[in-house]
Design an enzyme around this catalytic site. Structure first.
Site, PDB file in Angstrom:
ATOM      1  NE  ARG A 169      -3.611  -2.540   0.143  1.00 40.32           N
ATOM      2  CZ  ARG A 169      -3.337  -3.700  -0.465  1.00 40.32           C
ATOM      3  NH1 ARG A 169      -2.254  -3.822  -1.235  1.00 40.32           N
ATOM      4  NH2 ARG A 169      -4.147  -4.732  -0.334  1.00 40.32           N
ATOM      5  CB  SER A 221      -9.127  -2.239   4.178  1.00 40.72           C
ATOM      6  OG  SER A 221      -9.527  -3.503   3.680  1.00 40.72           O
ATOM      7  CD  GLU A 292      -5.720  -0.499   2.723  1.00 39.97           C
ATOM      8  OE1 GLU A 292      -6.175  -0.800   1.611  1.00 39.97           O
ATOM      9  OE2 GLU A 292      -5.443  -1.346   3.602  1.00 39.97           O
TER      10      GLU A 292
END
Length: 317
Positions: A169, A221, A292
């Protein structure tokens, strides 16, 4: 400044709510809003150059997943990238940055190409995936990307995947502080495959998502998975499944998803719930969950202090 930009670009909209452009269906207004629909991005590049010359902040939104826009909105220019194009050349695919990942995955299925099955359940765009290294089901964009075409104040260039410093990420683009860049396109390197097998894998991924993730308006998420563990498991172990603040709830189905229950839900409710979950998990495990999702917009200091005070009061319970 406003007169200059509006006169030069009558396509701009003033003071437009961003709620309809985010997956959580929340968010205040943008000072200026532009919807990019042309995959050549001719007008978008002119607009970006003008905004950068005026030192106007620019925020780019793709599919609206994994972002939390403040109730106060976003100052400056917001570009919603909806420009889509997919061009297969053998086992390579050139795609505009505004292309939906789900649309791209389906197209790869039609072309009997494997490598993008992970994206069938990801509600984002190619540009957002390139910046954030989006992924699911054990795959990510870094595994497929050959190069990305980037527009910046210095001009337009192709950057190879190796130059983007990909990690979980993370990318070089995401780490840039000035944000003066715009992803135009991506070239993907895939492999030929049996179309039925590609379709079957996509169907399994879709079924898994329906089985494990909540329906309705959510951000995706909320937290990154810490090394060797899962954010959802830690949140559930802290007894936070179903925890609710205002109109936002930790999903009873998957604890790393926060769901907008509708009604009077606000972005501030999300922020308070994020702080509460981080504090409770850290107190229980010593682990600080890292976001995130990205917080975008005018998160005022007063709201931040109010949220922290609210969290501290809740965490005493």
């Amino acid at each position: 400044m406003s007169d200059t930009l509006l006169q030069a670009f009558p396509c701009l909209r003033r003071d437009q709510s961003l709620a309809r452009y985010t997956a959580a269906r929340l968010g205040g207004p943008a000072d200026y809003l532009y919807i990019a629909k042309d995959p050549a991005y001719t007008e978008a590049k002119r607009l970006l150059s003008a905004a950068w010359a005026l030192e106007l902040p620019v925020t780019v939104i793709g599919g609206g997943a994994n972002i939390l826009v403040a109730d106060a909105g976003i100052r400056g220019l917001v570009i919603v990238n909806r420009a889509a194009r997919i061009e297969p050349v053998g086992t390579r695919v050139l795609t505009a940055a505004g292309t939906s990942l789900i649309h791209l995955a389906r197209a790869c299925h039609e072309y009997a190409l494997t490598g993008m099955e992970w994206a069938i359940a990801v509600p984002g765009t190619v540009g957002g995936a390139v910046v954030n290294n989006a992924g699911a089901h054990g795959g990510d964009i870094a595994s497929n990307l050959l190069r990305a075409r980037i527009f910046a104040p210095g001009g337009t260039n192709w950057l190879a995947a190796e130059e983007l410093d990909y990690a979980y990420r993370h990318s070089l683009l995401k780490a840039r502080v000035d944000r003066r860049f715009f992803v135009l396109a991506a070239e993907l390197a895939l492999q030929s495959a049996d179309g039925d097998e590609v379709g079957a894998k996509m169907a399994r991924n879709n079924a898994y998502r329906r089985r494990t993730q909540p329906p309705g308006a959510s951000l995706g998420s909320i937290f990154k998975n810490p090394p060797g563990d899962f954010a959802g498991r830690l949140i559930e172990a802290a007894g936070l499944k179903g925890q609710r603040i205002g109109g936002v709830q930790v999903s009873p189905r998957h604890a790393n998803f926060f769901v907008n229950l509708g009604g009077a839900a606000q972005a501030r409710d999300y922020r308070r719930l994020i702080l509460l979950v981080q504090e409770r998990v850290k107190r229980a495990t010593g682990i600080t969950l890292e976001l995130e999702v990205q917080l975008l917009g005018d998160w005022q200091e007063k709201d931040a202090l109010d949220n922290l005070r609210y969290c501290n009061e809740k965490c005493k319970l």
